[in-house]
Structures are given as structure tokens and as C-alpha cells.
Scaffold this motif. Sequence first.
Motif, PDB file in Angstrom:
ATOM      1  N   ASP A   1      68.402   2.716  10.534  1.00 36.78           N
ATOM      2  CA  ASP A   1      69.703   1.924  10.454  1.00 36.78           C
ATOM      3  C   ASP A   1      70.577   2.102  12.187  1.00 36.78           C
ATOM      4  O   ASP A   1      71.397   0.662  13.069  1.00 36.78           O
ATOM      5  CB  ASP A   1      70.708   2.865   9.877  1.00 36.78           C
ATOM      6  CG  ASP A   1      70.958   2.366   8.240  1.00 36.78           C
ATOM      7  OD1 ASP A   1      70.213   1.762   8.019  1.00 36.78           O
ATOM      8  OD2 ASP A   1      71.164   3.516   7.473  1.00 36.78           O
TER       9      ASP A   1
ATOM     10  N   GLU B   1      69.250  -1.143  13.592  1.00 38.87           N
ATOM     11  CA  GLU B   1      69.381  -2.908  13.077  1.00 38.87           C
ATOM     12  C   GLU B   1      71.036  -2.319  13.958  1.00 38.87           C
ATOM     13  O   GLU B   1      71.281  -3.350  14.495  1.00 38.87           O
ATOM     14  CB  GLU B   1      70.133  -2.263  11.928  1.00 38.87           C
ATOM     15  CG  GLU B   1      68.534  -2.711  11.662  1.00 38.87           C
ATOM     16  CD  GLU B   1      68.543  -2.729   9.691  1.00 38.87           C
ATOM     17  OE1 GLU B   1      70.070  -2.424   9.061  1.00 38.87           O
ATOM     18  OE2 GLU B   1      67.479  -2.519   9.476  1.00 38.87           O
ATOM     19  N   TRP B   2      71.664  -0.865  13.842  1.00 39.46           N
ATOM     20  CA  TRP B   2      72.968  -1.201  14.612  1.00 39.46           C
ATOM     21  C   TRP B   2      72.832  -1.710  16.055  1.00 39.46           C
ATOM     22  O   TRP B   2      73.246  -1.953  16.752  1.00 39.46           O
ATOM     23  CB  TRP B   2      73.762  -0.378  14.111  1.00 39.46           C
ATOM     24  CG  TRP B   2      75.199   0.021  15.313  1.00 39.46           C
ATOM     25  CD1 TRP B   2      76.012  -0.547  15.407  1.00 39.46           C
ATOM     26  CD2 TRP B   2      74.973   0.986  16.759  1.00 39.46           C
ATOM     27  NE1 TRP B   2      76.826  -0.200  16.406  1.00 39.46           N
ATOM     28  CE2 TRP B   2      76.397   0.987  17.514  1.00 39.46           C
ATOM     29  CE3 TRP B   2      73.732   1.749  17.600  1.00 39.46           C
ATOM     30  CZ2 TRP B   2      76.300   0.946  18.267  1.00 39.46           C
ATOM     31  CZ3 TRP B   2      74.412   1.742  18.833  1.00 39.46           C
ATOM     32  CH2 TRP B   2      76.007   1.669  19.227  1.00 39.46           C
TER      33      TRP B   2
ATOM     34  N   ALA C   1      70.182  -3.873  18.072  1.00 41.12           N
ATOM     35  CA  ALA C   1      69.665  -4.314  17.942  1.00 41.12           C
ATOM     36  C   ALA C   1      71.066  -6.217  16.948  1.00 41.12           C
ATOM     37  O   ALA C   1      70.922  -6.552  18.271  1.00 41.12           O
ATOM     38  CB  ALA C   1      68.404  -4.949  16.869  1.00 41.12           C
ATOM     39  N   ASP C   2      71.512  -5.528  17.213  1.00 41.07           N
ATOM     40  CA  ASP C   2      73.406  -6.066  17.382  1.00 41.07           C
ATOM     41  C   ASP C   2      74.543  -6.061  18.326  1.00 41.07           C
ATOM     42  O   ASP C   2      74.673  -7.011  17.967  1.00 41.07           O
ATOM     43  CB  ASP C   2      73.666  -5.839  15.241  1.00 41.07           C
ATOM     44  CG  ASP C   2      72.919  -6.884  14.401  1.00 41.07           C
ATOM     45  OD1 ASP C   2      72.519  -6.780  13.862  1.00 41.07           O
ATOM     46  OD2 ASP C   2      73.703  -5.917  12.871  1.00 41.07           O
ATOM     47  N   ALA C   3      74.020  -4.642  17.995  1.00 36.07           N
ATOM     48  CA  ALA C   3      74.778  -5.187  19.737  1.00 36.07           C
ATOM     49  C   ALA C   3      74.156  -5.569  21.059  1.00 36.07           C
ATOM     50  O   ALA C   3      75.650  -5.302  21.911  1.00 36.07           O
ATOM     51  CB  ALA C   3      75.180  -3.169  19.482  1.00 36.07           C
TER      52      ALA C   3
ATOM     53  N   ASP D   1      71.540  -7.484  23.310  1.00 39.86           N
ATOM     54  CA  ASP D   1      71.292  -8.991  24.028  1.00 39.86           C
ATOM     55  C   ASP D   1      70.075  -9.203  24.365  1.00 39.86           C
ATOM     56  O   ASP D   1      69.344 -10.844  24.580  1.00 39.86           O
ATOM     57  CB  ASP D   1      72.198 -10.042  24.636  1.00 39.86           C
ATOM     58  CG  ASP D   1      72.384  -9.460  26.323  1.00 39.86           C
ATOM     59  OD1 ASP D   1      71.897  -8.745  25.953  1.00 39.86           O
ATOM     60  OD2 ASP D   1      73.219 -10.065  26.580  1.00 39.86           O
TER      61      ASP D   1
END
Length: 86
Positions: free
Chosen positions: A10, A13-14, A16-18, A20
Motif C-alpha cells: 500500500d 502504491e501510494w 508511486a501514484d504521488a 513522477d
Amino acid sequence: MRLFFSPSRDELEWAADATDCDEHLLALLLMLKSYRRMGCFPALEDVPEMVVDFVRRAVELPDCSSACGRGRGRTPPTPPSARSAA
């Protein structure tokens, strides 16, 4: 080290989404795990190299990835206009 600095699925994933790029991902994970362990956000240059390497390998980033801002002082970069005037 695995107990304190291994990012969970988790967390990865968090982060990586935040972010660039690999450098920002590594820096964010280092700050997240450091805060959870120490209760504060250390300067990136204060994070031990063995911790940086451990987190980098744990999330399978390339060896050439470094945490954004690591190894640099806190001095901001010189703007291009100031460099050309010198």
C-alpha cells in the motif's frame, strides 16, 4: 532493517501514484519510513546510505536512482539568468 524500512504494498502504491520519477519515489519512501521509525522527517542527506540502498532494492529501483536532493546542500540552485551574468 527489514522490520522498519520495508515499504508495504500500500505504501509503495501510494508513493508511486504521488510521484513522477524514480528519484522522487525513493525520496518519498525514505521520508515515510523514516517518519514512522523516528517520528520526524530527516534531511535526505542524513539518511544512512545503507537505508537508502535497502529501500531502493526493496522496491526494485535501478542502482543509479538516488533520492532527489540527496547529497546536495540546502543551498538553492543558481537561476540561469544569474549564471549567465557571472
